[in-house]
Design a protein around this motif. Sequence first.
Motif, PDB file in Angstrom:
ATOM      1  N   ARG A  16     107.451  38.120   9.804  1.00 41.07           N
ATOM      2  CA  ARG A  16     108.015  36.766   9.820  1.00 41.07           C
ATOM      3  C   ARG A  16     107.704  36.038   8.519  1.00 41.07           C
ATOM      4  NH1 ARG A  16     108.412  34.343  15.683  1.00 41.07           N
ATOM      5  NH2 ARG A  16     108.831  36.273  16.783  1.00 41.07           N
ATOM      6  N   TYR A  17     106.529  36.295   7.980  1.00 41.36           N
ATOM      7  CA  TYR A  17     106.146  35.682   6.712  1.00 41.36           C
ATOM      8  C   TYR A  17     107.141  36.080   5.624  1.00 41.36           C
ATOM      9  CZ  TYR A  17     103.511  34.607   2.504  1.00 41.36           C
ATOM     10  OH  TYR A  17     103.132  34.122   1.287  1.00 41.36           O
ATOM     11  N   SER A  18     107.487  37.353   5.547  1.00 42.56           N
ATOM     12  CA  SER A  18     108.448  37.829   4.549  1.00 42.56           C
ATOM     13  C   SER A  18     109.806  37.168   4.731  1.00 42.56           C
ATOM     14  CB  SER A  18     108.608  39.341   4.625  1.00 42.56           C
ATOM     15  OG  SER A  18     107.407  39.986   4.312  1.00 42.56           O
ATOM     16  N   LEU A  19     110.214  36.990   5.968  1.00 45.51           N
ATOM     17  CA  LEU A  19     111.489  36.343   6.249  1.00 45.51           C
ATOM     18  C   LEU A  19     111.479  34.896   5.763  1.00 45.51           C
ATOM     19  CD1 LEU A  19     114.305  36.335   7.573  1.00 45.51           C
ATOM     20  CD2 LEU A  19     113.171  35.662   9.691  1.00 45.51           C
ATOM     21  N   VAL A  20     110.419  34.179   6.048  1.00 45.16           N
ATOM     22  CA  VAL A  20     110.315  32.774   5.631  1.00 45.16           C
ATOM     23  C   VAL A  20     110.355  32.664   4.112  1.00 45.16           C
ATOM     24  CG1 VAL A  20     108.779  30.770   5.575  1.00 45.16           C
ATOM     25  CG2 VAL A  20     109.121  32.024   7.707  1.00 45.16           C
ATOM     26  N   ALA A  22     111.626  34.859   1.971  1.00 44.99           N
ATOM     27  CA  ALA A  22     112.943  35.269   1.498  1.00 44.99           C
ATOM     28  C   ALA A  22     113.986  34.167   1.700  1.00 44.99           C
ATOM     29  CB  ALA A  22     113.380  36.549   2.200  1.00 44.99           C
ATOM     30  N   VAL A  23     113.961  33.517   2.849  1.00 45.13           N
ATOM     31  CA  VAL A  23     114.906  32.432   3.122  1.00 45.13           C
ATOM     32  C   VAL A  23     114.649  31.265   2.171  1.00 45.13           C
ATOM     33  CG1 VAL A  23     115.580  30.672   4.820  1.00 45.13           C
ATOM     34  CG2 VAL A  23     115.394  33.062   5.505  1.00 45.13           C
ATOM     35  N   ALA A  24     113.394  30.947   1.940  1.00 41.16           N
ATOM     36  CA  ALA A  24     113.058  29.847   1.027  1.00 41.16           C
ATOM     37  C   ALA A  24     113.528  30.153  -0.396  1.00 41.16           C
ATOM     38  CB  ALA A  24     111.563  29.589   1.036  1.00 41.16           C
ATOM     39  N   LYS A  25     113.323  31.385  -0.849  1.00 43.53           N
ATOM     40  CA  LYS A  25     113.768  31.769  -2.192  1.00 43.53           C
ATOM     41  C   LYS A  25     115.287  31.717  -2.300  1.00 43.53           C
ATOM     42  CE  LYS A  25     109.891  34.621  -3.642  1.00 43.53           C
ATOM     43  NZ  LYS A  25     109.475  35.953  -4.102  1.00 43.53           N
ATOM     44  N   ARG A  26     115.985  32.209  -1.284  1.00 52.65           N
ATOM     45  CA  ARG A  26     117.447  32.194  -1.312  1.00 52.65           C
ATOM     46  C   ARG A  26     117.966  30.761  -1.265  1.00 52.65           C
ATOM     47  NH1 ARG A  26     121.682  33.053  -3.613  1.00 52.65           N
ATOM     48  NH2 ARG A  26     123.551  33.034  -2.345  1.00 52.65           N
ATOM     49  N   ALA A  27     117.333  29.901  -0.479  1.00 57.68           N
ATOM     50  CA  ALA A  27     117.737  28.498  -0.412  1.00 57.68           C
ATOM     51  C   ALA A  27     117.568  27.838  -1.777  1.00 57.68           C
ATOM     52  CB  ALA A  27     116.933  27.763   0.652  1.00 57.68           C
ATOM     53  N   ARG A  28     116.500  28.189  -2.467  1.00 54.85           N
ATOM     54  CA  ARG A  28     116.286  27.647  -3.824  1.00 54.85           C
ATOM     55  C   ARG A  28     117.390  28.126  -4.768  1.00 54.85           C
ATOM     56  NH1 ARG A  28     111.917  24.945  -6.541  1.00 54.85           N
ATOM     57  NH2 ARG A  28     111.352  24.750  -4.367  1.00 54.85           N
ATOM     58  N   GLU A  29     117.782  29.396  -4.664  1.00 56.90           N
ATOM     59  CA  GLU A  29     118.866  29.929  -5.490  1.00 56.90           C
ATOM     60  C   GLU A  29     120.175  29.197  -5.201  1.00 56.90           C
ATOM     61  OE1 GLU A  29     119.049  34.082  -4.562  1.00 56.90           O
ATOM     62  OE2 GLU A  29     117.329  34.576  -5.831  1.00 56.90           O
ATOM     63  N   ILE A  30     120.446  28.946  -3.929  1.00 53.18           N
ATOM     64  CA  ILE A  30     121.663  28.236  -3.542  1.00 53.18           C
ATOM     65  C   ILE A  30     121.665  26.832  -4.138  1.00 53.18           C
ATOM     66  CG2 ILE A  30     122.913  27.219  -1.579  1.00 53.18           C
ATOM     67  CD1 ILE A  30     121.994  29.721   0.048  1.00 53.18           C
ATOM     68  N   THR A  31     120.546  26.149  -4.037  1.00 55.55           N
ATOM     69  CA  THR A  31     120.419  24.806  -4.595  1.00 55.55           C
ATOM     70  C   THR A  31     120.634  24.823  -6.101  1.00 55.55           C
ATOM     71  OG1 THR A  31     118.863  24.168  -2.857  1.00 55.55           O
ATOM     72  CG2 THR A  31     118.865  22.823  -4.845  1.00 55.55           C
TER      73      THR A  31
END
Length: 68
Positions: A16-20, A22-31
Amino acid sequence: MYKPNIDDMLEGRQSRYSLVIAVAKRAREITDDYNERGEICDEKPVLLAIDEFKQHKFDIIEEESIHN
């Protein structure tokens, strides 16, 4: 409130830590992508990132831990 099924996203191998992370990094890329184009994102970047992982557009690559 948006509640995705985490088990569907994890596929039984990632933590779950890896998922969190990864999602945070992808959200930053989207932003960053929206900011570079000078556009305003109507949806929250985290929700967009979660949807991308649910649709298996991205994989989570975990480093193998080394135990001594």
